[in-house]
Design a protein around this motif. Sequence first.
Motif, short mmCIF file in Angstrom:
data_model
loop_
_atom_site.label_atom_id
_atom_site.label_comp_id
_atom_site.label_asym_id
_atom_site.label_seq_id
_atom_site.Cartn_x
_atom_site.Cartn_y
_atom_site.Cartn_z
N ASN A 33 67.37 43.93 24.82
CA ASN A 33 68.30 43.27 24.07
C ASN A 33 68.34 43.66 22.45
O ASN A 33 67.15 43.70 21.97
CB ASN A 33 67.79 41.55 23.95
N PHE A 87 71.47 44.22 19.24
CA PHE A 87 72.78 43.96 18.80
C PHE A 87 73.41 45.36 18.37
O PHE A 87 72.57 45.82 17.25
CB PHE A 87 73.21 42.86 17.79
N TYR A 88 74.49 45.92 18.57
CA TYR A 88 74.87 47.19 18.09
C TYR A 88 76.35 47.11 18.73
O TYR A 88 76.78 46.95 19.92
CB TYR A 88 74.16 48.27 18.53
N PRO A 89 77.41 47.66 17.78
CA PRO A 89 78.83 47.52 18.28
C PRO A 89 79.13 48.46 19.51
O PRO A 89 80.18 48.10 20.22
CB PRO A 89 79.55 47.97 17.11
N LEU A 105 77.31 48.30 22.15
CA LEU A 105 76.69 47.68 23.53
C LEU A 105 77.20 46.42 23.51
O LEU A 105 76.87 45.29 23.09
CB LEU A 105 75.24 47.64 23.06
N PRO A 106 78.07 46.62 24.31
CA PRO A 106 79.01 45.38 24.79
C PRO A 106 78.32 43.96 24.94
O PRO A 106 78.64 42.93 24.45
CB PRO A 106 80.06 45.67 25.75
N THR A 107 77.68 44.11 25.91
CA THR A 107 76.79 42.80 26.36
C THR A 107 75.84 42.32 25.43
O THR A 107 75.22 41.11 25.75
CB THR A 107 76.12 42.89 27.73
N GLY A 108 75.35 43.18 24.37
CA GLY A 108 74.23 42.80 23.68
C GLY A 108 72.90 42.97 24.10
O GLY A 108 71.61 42.70 23.67
N TYR A 109 72.86 43.59 25.61
CA TYR A 109 71.80 44.26 26.04
C TYR A 109 72.03 45.41 27.04
O TYR A 109 73.32 45.55 27.54
CB TYR A 109 71.03 43.18 26.82
N LEU A 168 80.90 55.22 18.80
CA LEU A 168 81.54 54.85 17.55
C LEU A 168 82.05 56.07 16.98
O LEU A 168 81.41 57.16 16.96
CB LEU A 168 80.48 54.22 16.70
N ARG A 228 84.44 42.34 20.40
CA ARG A 228 85.49 42.59 21.39
C ARG A 228 86.52 41.54 21.72
O ARG A 228 87.52 41.69 22.27
CB ARG A 228 84.98 43.09 22.53
N TYR A 231 77.60 39.86 12.53
CA TYR A 231 77.14 39.44 13.45
C TYR A 231 76.79 37.81 13.18
O TYR A 231 77.01 37.05 14.05
CB TYR A 231 75.89 39.96 14.01
#
Lengths: 497, 492, 95
Positions: free
Chosen positions: A92, A94-96, A98-102, A143, B333, B348
């Motif tokens: 897990n 957060f980074y743009p 990584l769509p699901t956050g994991y 990105l 998104r 965020y």
Amino acid sequence: MSDNKTLIKGRTGDWEIVMGLEIHAQVASKAKLFSGAAVGFGAGPNEQVSLVDAGFPGMLPTLNKHCVEQAVKSGLGLKAQINLKSQFDRKNYFYPDLPTGYQISQLYHPIVGEGVVEVEAEDGSFFNVGIERLHLEQDAGKLIHDLSPTESYVDLNRAGTALMEIVSRPDIRTPEEAVAYVKKIRTILIYLGTCDGDMDKGNLRADVNVSVCRAGNYAKFKETGDFGFLGTRCEIKNVNSFRFISQAINYEARRQIEILEDGGSIIQETRLYDPTAGETRSMRSKEEAMDYRYFPDPDLLPLELEQAWIDEIKANLPELPDEKRRRLMADYGLSQYDAVVLISEQAKADYFEAAAKGRDAKLVSNWVTNEVSARLAADGKDFSENPLPAAHVAQLVELIETNVISSKIAKEVFDYVWNGEGSPAEVVEKHGLKQVTDTGAIEKAVDDIIAANPDKAAAVAEKPQALGWFVGQVMKATGGKANPAAVNDILKSKLGL
Amino acid sequence: MSDLTKLTLKDAVDGLKAKTFTSEELTRAFLTNIEASNPALNAYVEVTADKALEQARASDARLAKGEGGALEGAPLGIKDLFCTEGVQTTAGSNMLRGFVPPYESTVTANLWRDGAVMLGKLNMDEFAMGSANETSAFGPVKNPWKAKSSDAELTPGGSSGGSASAVASDLCLAATASDTGGSIRQPAAFTGTVGIKPTYGRASRFGMVAFASSLDQAGPITKTVTDAAILLKSMCSFDAKDSTSLDIPTPDWTQSVGQSVKGLRIGVPAEYLIDGMSEEIKALWQQGVAWLKAAGCEIVEISLPHTKYALPAYYIVAPAEASSNLARYDGMRFGHRAEEFSSLDDLYAASRAEGFGKEVQRRLTIGTYVLSAGFYDAYYVKALKVRRRIAEDFDKVWGSVDAILTPSTPTAAFKLGDKQIDPLTMYLNDVFTVTTNLAGLPGISVPAGLSSDGLPLGLQVIGKALDEATVFQVAAALEDSAGFVAKPAKWW
Amino acid sequence: MAIDAATVRKVAHLARIKTPEDRLEPLAQELNGILNWIEQLNEVDVQGVEPMTSNVAQPLRLREDVVTDGAKVDAVLSNAPKSADGFFVVPKVVD
């Protein structure tokens, strides 16, 4: 491996580098690891994205069987343990990109366990690198920073593509070894067809864990297994060329030694290699919250494999580089050096074998590894894109073997053949390059030259090295087409040597 | 015409088939009811009248030709947790306000396949986290029931409060719901309706906004046990898109309804007699035991020794999974993106602080904490081990019983706002229901009587994995014995 | 394992939930209440017990390597707060 090779001189004494590598190899597959979107290069932004990849609410992962098979194949190629039960975990953060956050990965129970890889060093010696594990995981998106000064653009085409992460033991000691290791892994995966190895496209990239310790401590670590003997490591992320791997390690080792020699200490961190500046930089921004909270992905069940399936995959494995090397040496009487050069590229070894049937293998090997390789390199191609039929090399060698042309003329013949003038036999015919084996003609030329240079002929008895001059003259007189062995024999007898 | 809305799902479907009335008439009757009642009850967050009438007319056309599926022309309410293509899906959250899925959940797709009509999307606790429907970004749903002694507005329970309230007040024939710790059964008990959570893996989770993946399961809230059997069958299917979906046939459970329960062994677990359980609930439970005994069941006292640990284990497992499942709501998104921020990290954090309500934030914080370095083994792994102990408790008793009877909830519906102060008191609502989520077992709540204050109370029947048939069989026997026909007095 | 305001700040950052300073202490107390209640799990003997991650006692299904999805940029971007030229657009990311 000799000790002095692994030592680095510092101001305060000798140091050793210790490295472990994490190679990320993109699995060769049509669809993604957990979605039915296509894998590929060059599609428009977000065209190869499913709603699963984009992490939409309620979207769920389903596992691609082929990717599992590719991982098993790779594991078998690394002589590694295949785990009949493995599990996917979520990492897990957060980074743009990584769509699901994991990221779905395999921390606790990877699909492939321990193995070992035999690597050829540049000097022809071999060293072993232990494999700790191979696991499957998802790649992230991309990105793009240069489309706007204030914003980043996100393309998820790559997101969800299957990667194999291959983690080595800290068995690598020099930048050269690191490069040789990556090359070897790349070759094995290409042989297996599990990764195309295209580093330019980022389909194979390495994270290098570098630490330095005082000379002798590595041996103690090996003896005891106590990591306390090793230094604190830094991870250099995403190095995607052999040259950069070597440069990054050299820089990083120097940097660490300087810090330690100045009385400082190394902070365990992630660093980035900047090829333009030729240095590694700290990625502290990603560092501060490195608590990935791994836990088993509740959307996926344990992955269970049947031994029979693994046996079947094993039975159908292609010949691997090490086996091929041994076979080429045994079947064709090649030297280890030649065999190593040939197996470095599967298509090269295949090409050799196609040309070597019934011919002088050593000679074929020379032509393949020298002339053909050089021409391909000049055109920026590899053997899989080789325009020259193997039969042409075979015929060329046959012409040499049967004394139709000399080795020297053969180079000329090769030029014509490479430029598309036809087969070697056709070229020899067309350009009249046949070797003169008619002893009468050679004798006449020899007689003429001896007659024109009586003093040199007299001196040659005293100085046999001067024979070379006569050979050259005869070759010149015959337009290079005289059989050199015949010229030698006739000259020797006429000059009474 | 308004009488049509009082029909059961079964009677409505039969009436439609017999052409006693049309789906359009039925649908209009519900739309009229919704228009009149929803401002007070707040059960629907969105009414899809145009779509409903369009579907109804299509159904009528099929019915006219003697065609149509098991739910042909039946107007249903859909919990706003199920993604519906082209129709806003919010999961009760500001985070997803305005989110229009370009896809349909498998559960709702199954309903449309069988001819159902969608009246609209039903209110719920935000991301299904809540037991009183007070965490919804759209405001709390009101229970149509009121106590005899007070005019106070009551909670319909949660998280499927909108579903329960709508069914109880005739704003739809039946509704879809979902249950992670009791979110179908507790609201059903609070509103005098029937709610079943099937065996984990029966209903696909594809397209259902996830709360806790290993516990979430869809199910219906209906007026009768038969209706529950009909709607559950339509909702369930094997779905290759959900890796946890079970590849097994879905039985026709209506066959089980009305079958004699004679000889069935019914377990009564000692551990469900918790401290402070009201005499009324105790009495109801005993009444249930007596009914089943009278119907020929054998009553077996059993022990499920780890019951009291189910709730604390649940409050580790569910938030942990949620903290990861809800990471996708980051404003990149889809969903809410904060307008003011100083950095990417701040964007965020600001988007999520603005988009998520207090209870969701609380659970995400707990979930993040229990998974974080140093606590993973002490909390998360420990909870998973306790979870197995709880599942083993059930495994051990299945040799001697065919189903288990417990109360559905420790209390009747309570006043809105009553338990907001202390999250722990609120969490106790799930004390009887959460065990089946942890063990993956089917559980149904059946209305069994009224409290002395005139509020509905429910009994729960728990069955073996995949044995919904026995659950329906026992539930129908209870329904039959209880003869629960009470309806809330209309105040709205 | 008592939680203090600093821990809440750290966890809130990990979870990316902006939390005002004056909320940290009350949140810490609230979480401590919940965690203290959870502590009762320590009474359970879990010696040798395998953690139960799923209710489904079957192995993972595998799907064939066939392209069945993608090529839906419009759907993918349909709910984006900001997009341009087929991309999602987010504030500048600095490594």
